[in-house]
Design a protein around this motif. Structure first.
Motif, mmCIF file in Angstrom:
data_model
loop_
_atom_site.group_PDB
_atom_site.id
_atom_site.type_symbol
_atom_site.label_atom_id
_atom_site.label_comp_id
_atom_site.label_asym_id
_atom_site.label_seq_id
_atom_site.Cartn_x
_atom_site.Cartn_y
_atom_site.Cartn_z
ATOM 1 N N GLY A 78 0.815 -1.211 0.000
ATOM 2 C CA GLY A 78 0.000 0.000 0.000
ATOM 3 C C GLY A 78 0.844 1.253 0.000
ATOM 4 O O GLY A 78 2.071 1.206 -0.129
ATOM 5 N N ALA A 79 0.161 2.392 0.185
ATOM 6 C CA ALA A 79 0.858 3.680 0.177
ATOM 7 C C ALA A 79 1.717 3.855 1.421
ATOM 8 O O ALA A 79 2.753 4.513 1.389
ATOM 9 N N GLY A 80 1.287 3.274 2.546
ATOM 10 C CA GLY A 80 2.052 3.388 3.786
ATOM 11 C C GLY A 80 3.249 2.460 3.806
ATOM 12 O O GLY A 80 3.202 1.343 3.277
ATOM 13 N N VAL A 81 4.336 2.926 4.421
ATOM 14 C CA VAL A 81 5.545 2.096 4.513
ATOM 15 C C VAL A 81 6.057 1.971 5.939
ATOM 16 O O VAL A 81 7.072 1.316 6.181
ATOM 17 N N ASP A 82 5.375 2.581 6.903
ATOM 18 C CA ASP A 82 5.859 2.534 8.282
ATOM 19 C C ASP A 82 5.904 1.111 8.833
ATOM 20 O O ASP A 82 6.692 0.810 9.728
ATOM 21 N N HIS A 83 5.070 0.214 8.286
ATOM 22 C CA HIS A 83 5.095 -1.181 8.719
ATOM 23 C C HIS A 83 6.395 -1.864 8.297
ATOM 24 O O HIS A 83 6.763 -2.904 8.850
ATOM 25 N N ILE A 132 13.348 -0.028 -0.100
ATOM 26 C CA ILE A 132 11.919 -0.091 0.200
ATOM 27 C C ILE A 132 11.187 0.731 -0.858
ATOM 28 O O ILE A 132 11.598 1.849 -1.177
ATOM 29 N N THR A 133 10.113 0.185 -1.402
ATOM 30 C CA THR A 133 9.297 0.942 -2.365
ATOM 31 C C THR A 133 7.861 1.009 -1.865
ATOM 32 O O THR A 133 7.407 0.158 -1.101
ATOM 33 N N ARG A 134 7.169 2.043 -2.306
ATOM 34 C CA ARG A 134 5.772 2.225 -1.924
ATOM 35 C C ARG A 134 4.896 2.289 -3.169
ATOM 36 O O ARG A 134 5.388 2.440 -4.285
ATOM 37 N N VAL A 135 3.604 2.209 -2.929
ATOM 38 C CA VAL A 135 2.627 2.267 -4.008
ATOM 39 C C VAL A 135 2.149 3.700 -4.198
ATOM 40 O O VAL A 135 1.827 4.390 -3.236
ATOM 41 N N ILE A 136 2.131 4.156 -5.438
ATOM 42 C CA ILE A 136 1.454 5.402 -5.798
ATOM 43 C C ILE A 136 0.426 5.027 -6.856
ATOM 44 O O ILE A 136 0.772 4.675 -7.977
ATOM 45 N N ASP A 137 -0.847 5.084 -6.464
ATOM 46 C CA ASP A 137 -1.916 4.580 -7.319
ATOM 47 C C ASP A 137 -3.015 5.622 -7.438
ATOM 48 O O ASP A 137 -3.522 6.114 -6.424
ATOM 49 N N GLN A 138 -3.394 5.965 -8.662
ATOM 50 C CA GLN A 138 -4.387 7.007 -8.874
ATOM 51 C C GLN A 138 -5.736 6.647 -8.252
ATOM 52 O O GLN A 138 -6.431 7.518 -7.713
ATOM 53 N N GLN A 139 -6.109 5.370 -8.289
ATOM 54 C CA GLN A 139 -7.394 4.988 -7.698
ATOM 55 C C GLN A 139 -7.378 5.166 -6.194
ATOM 56 O O GLN A 139 -8.344 5.641 -5.588
ATOM 57 N N LEU A 140 -6.261 4.779 -5.546
ATOM 58 C CA LEU A 140 -6.126 4.997 -4.109
ATOM 59 C C LEU A 140 -6.231 6.475 -3.774
ATOM 60 O O LEU A 140 -6.879 6.870 -2.796
ATOM 61 N N THR A 141 -5.576 7.295 -4.584
ATOM 62 C CA THR A 141 -5.573 8.738 -4.365
ATOM 63 C C THR A 141 -6.965 9.317 -4.502
ATOM 64 O O THR A 141 -7.413 10.122 -3.670
ATOM 65 N N THR A 142 -7.697 8.903 -5.541
ATOM 66 C CA THR A 142 -9.067 9.363 -5.741
ATOM 67 C C THR A 142 -9.974 8.920 -4.605
ATOM 68 O O THR A 142 -10.790 9.694 -4.088
ATOM 69 N N ASP A 143 -9.820 7.655 -4.196
ATOM 70 C CA ASP A 143 -10.643 7.141 -3.098
ATOM 71 C C ASP A 143 -10.431 7.946 -1.820
ATOM 72 O O ASP A 143 -11.390 8.260 -1.101
ATOM 73 N N MET A 144 -9.172 8.267 -1.525
ATOM 74 C CA MET A 144 -8.871 9.023 -0.313
ATOM 75 C C MET A 144 -9.475 10.423 -0.373
ATOM 76 O O MET A 144 -10.083 10.897 0.599
ATOM 77 N N SER A 145 -9.315 11.103 -1.496
ATOM 78 C CA SER A 145 -9.833 12.467 -1.595
ATOM 79 C C SER A 145 -11.364 12.481 -1.525
ATOM 80 O O SER A 145 -11.953 13.363 -0.892
#
Length: 310
Positions: A66-71, A84-97
């Motif tokens: 997911g977008a979070g990486v603290d885990h 370490i890599t993270r997810v940047i996903d337009q659908q996740l971003t739209t859902d959050m907004s």
């Protein structure tokens, strides 16, 4: 080269299927099934057991689901050479907004109060409410998600402010930075939205001292991490009337224990960490792209700066 999925408590099957559809020849192991640790060079993880990855001598990348990486970054035993890599996903971003906009509008139109009245069969109209054009929303954390949330709110007529650790230039968000900027930012904010990454510097940042700098009647929304919030401070500030309430989607312990006082506080809206949910088929293509970049010895995308934690 082999691929490892580590996701205790989360069904790995959608990820396994999406990975195989995207890269049919990929050799994938699912933890904790038997596998040769020396073969694994790339891992996809969510809440892995602490210290697990130090046992993989050839592991080069741990990708967050997911977008979070603290885990991942919170694992003090993770070898320094592992990226370490993270997810940047337009659908996740739209859902959050969309979710944050819904929460802010629900607060302005007092929908939680009407829901409480429904259980009492009380026909009580709240004839006064604020409109977006008269409401200032402050966003703590103006990265990818925070920027998208700010832009969505601005398009819907809100006055939007932002705060970040470092200076940011955002078109629709008047942004403050650093400690001095925080002192200017907070007194203007009527609805505070936390979208900060979780780092040692931001843990417990939503505390009594910060809340006291908000104007009386301010509302708090936390869609970042439960560890950002000092829970007793929130309860006290709601109890004494300084805060009008809160909407919380994330918690220090999830699921939230049945005996937790948040459940019975009518001024707190609880949602079970559903602001934006990662869909495997949506984000697997970028994970496979990084897997292939690793094979070709090309630079990876969305790499986390481990010293910053994001």
């Amino acid at each position: 080269m082999s691929f490892l999925i580590v996701s205790p408590g989360r069904d790995p099957q959608p990820w396994l299927e999406a990975l195989k559809n995207q890269h049919p020849g990929l050799n994938i192991y699912v933890y904790p099934e038997d596998h040769d640790k020396e073969e694994v060079e790339f891992a996809l993880a969510w809440n892995h057991p602490r210290g697990l990855f130090k046992n993989y001598p050839n592991l080069k990348v741990v990708a967050s689901m997911g977008a979070g990486v603290d885990h991942i970054t919170s694992d003090k035993e993770l070898p320094e050479n592992i990226k370490i890599t993270r997810v940047i996903d337009q659908q996740l971003t739209t859902d959050m907004s969309d979710f944050v906009l819904a929460l802010v509008m629900s607060h302005l139109r007092k929908l939680s109060s009407y829901k409480s009245q429904q259980t009492e069969k009380a026909w009580d109209r709240h004839n006064t409410y604020k409109r977006p054009k008269n409401t200032t929303v402050g966003i703590m954390g103006v990265g990818v998600l925070g920027t998208a949330v700010g832009e969505k709110l601005a398009k819907n007529g809100f006055n939007v402010l932002g705060w970040a650790k470092s200076d940011k230039d955002k078109k629709d968000i008047n942004t403050y930075c650093g400690e001095d900027g925080l002192e200017e930012f907070l007194p203007q904010v009527e609805v505070l939205v936390c979208l900060l990454p979780l780092t040692p510097a931001t843990e417990n940042i939503l505390n009594r001292e910060l809340f006291e700098k908000l104007p009386e009647g301010a509302y708090v929304i936390n869609v970042a991490r439960g560890e950002h919030l000092v829970e007793q401070d929130l309860l006290r500030m709601i109890g004494n009337g300084h805060l009008s309430g809160a909407a919380l989607d994330v918690f220090r312990e999830e699921p939230l224990p049945e005996e937790h006082p948040f459940w019975t506080n009518t001024q707190i809206l609880i949602t079970p960490h559903i602001a934006s949910v990662t869909k495997a088929s949506s984000v697997v293509p970028q994970i496979i792209e990084n897997y292939e970049r690793l094979q070709e010895e090309e630079p990876l995308k969305n790499v986390v700066e481990r010293d910053k934690g994001y």
